[in-house]
Design a protein around this motif. Sequence first.
Motif, PDB file in Angstrom:
ATOM      1  N   LYS A 238      40.398 -51.663  97.979  1.00 46.36           N
ATOM      2  CA  LYS A 238      39.748 -50.749  96.987  1.00 46.36           C
ATOM      3  C   LYS A 238      40.514 -50.275  95.835  1.00 46.36           C
ATOM      4  O   LYS A 238      39.943 -49.892  95.050  1.00 46.36           O
ATOM      5  CB  LYS A 238      39.012 -49.512  97.938  1.00 46.36           C
ATOM      6  CG  LYS A 238      37.902 -49.995  98.567  1.00 46.36           C
ATOM      7  CD  LYS A 238      36.849 -48.820  98.674  1.00 46.36           C
ATOM      8  CE  LYS A 238      35.416 -49.126  99.403  1.00 46.36           C
ATOM      9  NZ  LYS A 238      34.427 -48.135  99.579  1.00 46.36           N
TER      10      LYS A 238
ATOM     11  N   LEU B  35      39.845 -42.929 100.176  1.00 42.23           N
ATOM     12  CA  LEU B  35      40.172 -43.508 101.360  1.00 42.23           C
ATOM     13  C   LEU B  35      39.350 -42.613 102.450  1.00 42.23           C
ATOM     14  O   LEU B  35      39.089 -43.359 103.540  1.00 42.23           O
ATOM     15  CB  LEU B  35      41.664 -43.280 101.736  1.00 42.23           C
ATOM     16  CG  LEU B  35      42.617 -44.339 100.495  1.00 42.23           C
ATOM     17  CD1 LEU B  35      44.055 -44.026 100.980  1.00 42.23           C
ATOM     18  CD2 LEU B  35      42.346 -45.578 100.713  1.00 42.23           C
TER      19      LEU B  35
ATOM     20  N   THR C 278      41.689 -50.715 103.820  1.00 42.38           N
ATOM     21  CA  THR C 278      40.721 -50.055 102.502  1.00 42.38           C
ATOM     22  C   THR C 278      41.549 -49.822 101.354  1.00 42.38           C
ATOM     23  O   THR C 278      40.931 -50.042 100.154  1.00 42.38           O
ATOM     24  CB  THR C 278      40.269 -48.731 102.931  1.00 42.38           C
ATOM     25  OG1 THR C 278      39.399 -48.886 104.181  1.00 42.38           O
ATOM     26  CG2 THR C 278      39.377 -47.950 102.038  1.00 42.38           C
TER      27      THR C 278
ATOM     28  N   ARG D 184      42.639 -47.432 107.025  1.00 44.02           N
ATOM     29  CA  ARG D 184      42.934 -46.931 105.628  1.00 44.02           C
ATOM     30  C   ARG D 184      44.076 -47.780 104.998  1.00 44.02           C
ATOM     31  O   ARG D 184      43.941 -48.076 103.784  1.00 44.02           O
ATOM     32  CB  ARG D 184      43.765 -45.833 105.760  1.00 44.02           C
ATOM     33  CG  ARG D 184      42.743 -44.562 105.999  1.00 44.02           C
ATOM     34  CD  ARG D 184      43.650 -43.117 106.413  1.00 44.02           C
ATOM     35  NE  ARG D 184      44.390 -42.468 105.293  1.00 44.02           N
ATOM     36  CZ  ARG D 184      43.636 -41.825 104.538  1.00 44.02           C
ATOM     37  NH1 ARG D 184      42.499 -41.235 105.092  1.00 44.02           N
ATOM     38  NH2 ARG D 184      44.445 -41.321 103.284  1.00 44.02           N
TER      39      ARG D 184
ATOM     40  N   ALA E 160      36.028 -43.748 102.541  1.00 42.31           N
ATOM     41  CA  ALA E 160      35.558 -44.992 103.043  1.00 42.31           C
ATOM     42  C   ALA E 160      35.518 -45.317 104.752  1.00 42.31           C
ATOM     43  O   ALA E 160      35.023 -46.144 105.315  1.00 42.31           O
ATOM     44  CB  ALA E 160      36.594 -46.047 102.458  1.00 42.31           C
TER      45      ALA E 160
END
Length: 263
Positions: free
Chosen positions: A115, A101, A111, A108, A104
Amino acid sequence: MNGFDWGGFALVTITSVIAIVILMVVTAAFGFRRARHNVVDVSWGVGFVLVALVAAAFGDGDEWRRWLLAGLVAVWGLRLAIHMERRSRGHGEDPRYEKLLDDAGGNRTLTAIRKIYITQGIALWFVSLPVQVAAVTRGPFGVLTVLGVIVWTVGVVFESVGDAQMSAFKADPANRGTIMDRGLWGWTRHPNYFGDACVWWGIFLVAAQTWPGVLTILSPLAMTYFLVFATGARLLEQHMAERPGYRDYQHRTSYFVPLPPRG
Protein backbone atom coordinates in the motif's frame (compact mmCIF):
# COMPACT_ATOMS: atom_id res chain seq x y z
CA MET A 1 -0.17 8.46 -34.69
CA ASN A 2 1.72 11.19 -36.53
CA GLY A 3 4.94 12.23 -34.82
CA PHE A 4 4.79 9.46 -32.24
CA ASP A 5 7.36 6.69 -31.97
CA TRP A 6 5.91 3.63 -30.25
CA GLY A 7 9.27 1.89 -30.14
CA GLY A 8 10.86 4.95 -28.56
CA PHE A 9 8.04 5.15 -26.02
CA ALA A 10 8.51 1.48 -25.11
CA LEU A 11 12.20 2.13 -24.45
CA VAL A 12 11.46 5.22 -22.33
CA THR A 13 8.68 3.66 -20.27
CA ILE A 14 10.47 0.34 -19.67
CA THR A 15 13.62 2.17 -18.57
CA SER A 16 11.47 4.41 -16.36
CA VAL A 17 9.84 1.38 -14.73
CA ILE A 18 13.26 -0.13 -14.02
CA ALA A 19 14.45 3.14 -12.45
CA ILE A 20 11.28 3.38 -10.33
CA VAL A 21 11.57 -0.24 -9.13
CA ILE A 22 15.18 0.24 -8.08
CA LEU A 23 14.32 3.48 -6.29
CA MET A 24 11.39 1.94 -4.42
CA VAL A 25 13.37 -1.16 -3.39
CA VAL A 26 16.13 1.04 -1.96
CA THR A 27 13.55 3.30 -0.28
CA ALA A 28 11.68 0.34 1.23
CA ALA A 29 14.91 -1.15 2.59
CA PHE A 30 15.77 2.20 4.16
CA GLY A 31 12.24 2.64 5.50
CA PHE A 32 12.08 -0.78 7.14
CA ARG A 33 15.54 -0.34 8.63
CA ARG A 34 14.52 2.96 10.23
CA ALA A 35 10.96 1.77 10.99
CA ARG A 36 9.68 4.92 9.29
CA HIS A 37 7.90 4.68 5.96
CA ASN A 38 7.56 8.41 5.38
CA VAL A 39 10.99 8.19 3.72
CA VAL A 40 8.94 7.42 0.61
CA ASP A 41 7.85 11.08 0.58
CA VAL A 42 11.45 12.06 -0.15
CA SER A 43 11.72 9.45 -2.90
CA TRP A 44 8.46 10.67 -4.45
CA GLY A 45 10.05 13.85 -5.80
CA VAL A 46 13.33 12.08 -6.65
CA GLY A 47 11.44 9.45 -8.63
CA PHE A 48 9.88 11.99 -10.96
CA VAL A 49 13.28 13.56 -11.56
CA LEU A 50 14.70 10.14 -12.47
CA VAL A 51 11.87 9.49 -14.95
CA ALA A 52 12.27 12.94 -16.50
CA LEU A 53 16.01 12.41 -16.95
CA VAL A 54 15.43 8.94 -18.41
CA ALA A 55 12.88 10.39 -20.83
CA ALA A 56 15.21 13.21 -21.84
CA ALA A 57 18.14 10.86 -22.33
CA PHE A 58 16.40 7.99 -24.15
CA GLY A 59 13.58 9.81 -25.95
CA ASP A 60 13.93 10.67 -29.62
CA GLY A 61 11.38 13.50 -29.78
CA ASP A 62 12.05 17.23 -29.91
CA GLU A 63 15.16 17.89 -27.84
CA TRP A 64 13.92 21.25 -26.55
CA ARG A 65 10.69 19.67 -25.19
CA ARG A 66 12.51 16.76 -23.55
CA TRP A 67 14.92 19.00 -21.69
CA LEU A 68 12.33 21.68 -20.90
CA LEU A 69 10.22 19.08 -19.13
CA ALA A 70 13.28 17.56 -17.47
CA GLY A 71 14.16 21.00 -16.11
CA LEU A 72 10.62 21.73 -14.88
CA VAL A 73 10.34 18.36 -13.17
CA ALA A 74 13.84 18.61 -11.67
CA VAL A 75 13.18 22.04 -10.11
CA TRP A 76 9.90 20.84 -8.62
CA GLY A 77 11.02 17.35 -7.61
CA LEU A 78 14.33 18.27 -5.98
CA ARG A 79 12.78 21.16 -4.05
CA LEU A 80 10.05 18.83 -2.80
CA ALA A 81 12.51 16.07 -1.84
CA ILE A 82 14.72 18.50 0.09
CA HIS A 83 11.71 20.01 1.86
CA MET A 84 10.32 16.60 2.85
CA GLU A 85 13.70 15.44 4.13
CA ARG A 86 14.08 18.55 6.29
CA ARG A 87 10.51 18.33 7.55
CA SER A 88 10.80 14.68 8.61
CA ARG A 89 14.29 14.94 10.09
CA GLY A 90 14.22 14.13 13.80
CA HIS A 91 10.55 13.09 13.75
CA GLY A 92 8.81 9.75 13.85
CA GLU A 93 6.37 8.18 11.43
CA ASP A 94 3.90 10.35 9.54
CA PRO A 95 0.44 9.93 11.16
CA ARG A 96 -1.08 9.32 7.70
CA TYR A 97 1.03 6.18 7.18
CA GLU A 98 0.50 5.05 10.77
CA LYS A 99 -3.26 5.29 10.29
CA LEU A 100 -3.08 3.54 6.93
CA LEU A 101 -1.21 0.59 8.44
CA ASP A 102 -3.42 0.46 11.54
CA ASP A 103 -6.62 0.48 9.51
CA ALA A 104 -5.38 -2.22 7.15
CA GLY A 105 -4.59 -4.73 9.90
CA GLY A 106 -2.81 -8.02 9.11
CA ASN A 107 0.90 -8.18 8.40
CA ARG A 108 2.20 -4.62 8.61
CA THR A 109 5.29 -5.40 6.53
CA LEU A 110 3.33 -6.79 3.60
CA THR A 111 0.77 -4.00 3.93
CA ALA A 112 3.52 -1.38 3.82
CA ILE A 113 5.10 -2.96 0.74
CA ARG A 114 1.77 -3.19 -1.07
CA LYS A 115 0.00 0.00 0.00
CA ILE A 116 2.96 2.37 0.31
CA TYR A 117 5.88 1.36 -1.90
CA ILE A 118 4.20 -0.52 -4.74
CA THR A 119 1.25 1.86 -4.82
CA GLN A 120 3.45 4.93 -4.93
CA GLY A 121 5.70 3.36 -7.56
CA ILE A 122 2.73 2.68 -9.84
CA ALA A 123 1.33 6.16 -9.20
CA LEU A 124 4.72 7.71 -9.97
CA TRP A 125 4.89 5.92 -13.33
CA PHE A 126 1.31 6.81 -14.25
CA VAL A 127 1.48 10.47 -13.26
CA SER A 128 4.74 10.89 -15.18
CA LEU A 129 3.23 9.61 -18.46
CA PRO A 130 3.00 13.13 -19.97
CA VAL A 131 6.78 13.45 -19.58
CA GLN A 132 7.37 10.02 -21.10
CA VAL A 133 5.03 10.57 -24.05
CA ALA A 134 6.36 14.09 -24.74
CA ALA A 135 9.88 12.69 -24.94
CA VAL A 136 9.04 10.77 -28.12
CA THR A 137 6.85 13.32 -29.93
CA ARG A 138 7.62 16.13 -32.31
CA GLY A 139 5.72 19.35 -32.83
CA PRO A 140 5.77 23.13 -32.52
CA PHE A 141 6.45 25.37 -29.57
CA GLY A 142 2.96 26.86 -29.18
CA VAL A 143 0.38 28.45 -26.90
CA LEU A 144 -0.14 25.33 -24.76
CA THR A 145 3.60 25.16 -24.07
CA VAL A 146 3.62 28.74 -22.80
CA LEU A 147 0.41 28.22 -20.81
CA GLY A 148 1.85 25.05 -19.31
CA VAL A 149 4.98 26.83 -18.10
CA ILE A 150 2.80 29.58 -16.58
CA VAL A 151 0.58 27.08 -14.74
CA TRP A 152 3.69 25.18 -13.59
CA THR A 153 5.16 28.45 -12.25
CA VAL A 154 1.96 29.22 -10.32
CA GLY A 155 2.14 25.75 -8.82
CA VAL A 156 5.78 25.97 -7.77
CA VAL A 157 5.18 29.39 -6.20
CA PHE A 158 2.15 28.18 -4.24
CA GLU A 159 3.90 25.04 -3.07
CA SER A 160 7.22 26.60 -2.11
CA VAL A 161 5.75 29.75 -0.52
CA GLY A 162 3.12 27.72 1.33
CA ASP A 163 5.77 25.33 2.69
CA ALA A 164 8.01 28.23 3.71
CA GLN A 165 5.15 30.00 5.49
CA MET A 166 4.21 26.85 7.38
CA SER A 167 7.85 26.16 8.37
CA ALA A 168 8.22 29.71 9.72
CA PHE A 169 4.93 29.36 11.60
CA LYS A 170 5.97 26.10 13.27
CA ALA A 171 9.40 27.50 14.17
CA ASP A 172 7.84 30.26 16.31
CA PRO A 173 7.07 28.94 19.83
CA ALA A 174 4.35 31.59 20.17
CA ASN A 175 2.28 29.72 17.60
CA ARG A 176 2.23 26.43 19.49
CA GLY A 177 -1.30 25.11 19.79
CA THR A 178 -2.73 27.47 17.18
CA ILE A 179 -3.83 26.95 13.58
CA MET A 180 -1.86 28.39 10.67
CA ASP A 181 -4.30 30.69 8.83
CA ARG A 182 -1.99 33.38 7.45
CA GLY A 183 -0.60 34.11 4.00
CA LEU A 184 -1.61 31.52 1.43
CA TRP A 185 -3.05 29.39 4.24
CA GLY A 186 -5.77 32.00 4.66
CA TRP A 187 -6.92 31.41 1.07
CA THR A 188 -6.71 27.63 0.92
CA ARG A 189 -6.22 25.01 3.61
CA HIS A 190 -3.77 23.19 1.34
CA PRO A 191 -1.68 25.62 -0.74
CA ASN A 192 1.11 23.06 -1.09
CA TYR A 193 -1.23 20.39 -2.48
CA PHE A 194 -2.91 22.95 -4.76
CA GLY A 195 0.54 23.92 -6.02
CA ASP A 196 1.40 20.26 -6.65
CA ALA A 197 -1.72 19.87 -8.77
CA CYS A 198 -0.91 23.00 -10.79
CA VAL A 199 2.63 21.76 -11.44
CA TRP A 200 1.35 18.56 -13.04
CA TRP A 201 -1.42 20.27 -14.98
CA GLY A 202 1.26 22.60 -16.33
CA ILE A 203 3.49 19.69 -17.33
CA PHE A 204 0.51 18.03 -19.00
CA LEU A 205 -0.20 21.20 -21.03
CA VAL A 206 3.38 21.24 -22.31
CA ALA A 207 3.00 17.60 -23.37
CA ALA A 208 -0.46 18.29 -24.87
CA GLN A 209 1.03 20.73 -27.40
CA THR A 210 1.40 17.67 -29.63
CA TRP A 211 -1.54 15.32 -30.19
CA PRO A 212 -0.37 12.15 -28.38
CA GLY A 213 0.26 14.21 -25.24
CA VAL A 214 -3.43 15.08 -25.04
CA LEU A 215 -4.15 11.42 -24.33
CA THR A 216 -2.25 11.60 -21.02
CA ILE A 217 -4.90 13.80 -19.37
CA LEU A 218 -5.69 11.01 -16.91
CA SER A 219 -2.25 11.54 -15.35
CA PRO A 220 -2.87 15.06 -13.93
CA LEU A 221 -6.41 13.96 -13.05
CA ALA A 222 -4.93 11.07 -11.05
CA MET A 223 -2.44 13.36 -9.31
CA THR A 224 -5.25 15.76 -8.40
CA TYR A 225 -7.30 12.85 -7.06
CA PHE A 226 -4.40 11.66 -4.90
CA LEU A 227 -3.85 15.16 -3.55
CA VAL A 228 -7.49 15.96 -2.82
CA PHE A 229 -9.21 12.68 -1.97
CA ALA A 230 -6.69 9.87 -1.43
CA THR A 231 -3.39 10.29 0.44
CA GLY A 232 -3.18 14.09 0.59
CA ALA A 233 -5.64 16.63 1.90
CA ARG A 234 -8.35 14.21 3.03
CA LEU A 235 -6.06 12.22 5.34
CA LEU A 236 -4.48 15.40 6.71
CA GLU A 237 -7.93 16.87 7.43
CA GLN A 238 -8.90 13.73 9.33
CA HIS A 239 -5.76 14.06 11.43
CA MET A 240 -6.31 17.77 12.11
CA ALA A 241 -10.09 17.72 12.60
CA GLU A 242 -10.07 17.52 16.40
CA ARG A 243 -7.46 20.19 16.98
CA PRO A 244 -8.78 23.30 18.75
CA GLY A 245 -9.76 25.96 16.21
CA TYR A 246 -9.48 23.74 13.14
CA ARG A 247 -13.21 23.39 12.50
CA ASP A 248 -13.55 27.18 12.56
CA TYR A 249 -10.62 27.38 10.15
CA GLN A 250 -12.40 24.90 7.88
CA HIS A 251 -15.53 27.04 7.94
CA ARG A 252 -13.82 30.24 6.82
CA THR A 253 -11.12 28.89 4.48
CA SER A 254 -11.45 27.20 1.07
CA TYR A 255 -10.62 23.50 1.06
CA PHE A 256 -8.40 23.34 -2.02
CA VAL A 257 -8.80 26.03 -4.70
CA PRO A 258 -7.63 29.43 -3.33
CA LEU A 259 -10.54 31.78 -2.58
CA PRO A 260 -10.85 34.94 -0.45
CA PRO A 261 -11.34 34.05 3.24
CA ARG A 262 -14.90 33.99 4.48
CA GLY A 263 -15.70 36.33 7.35
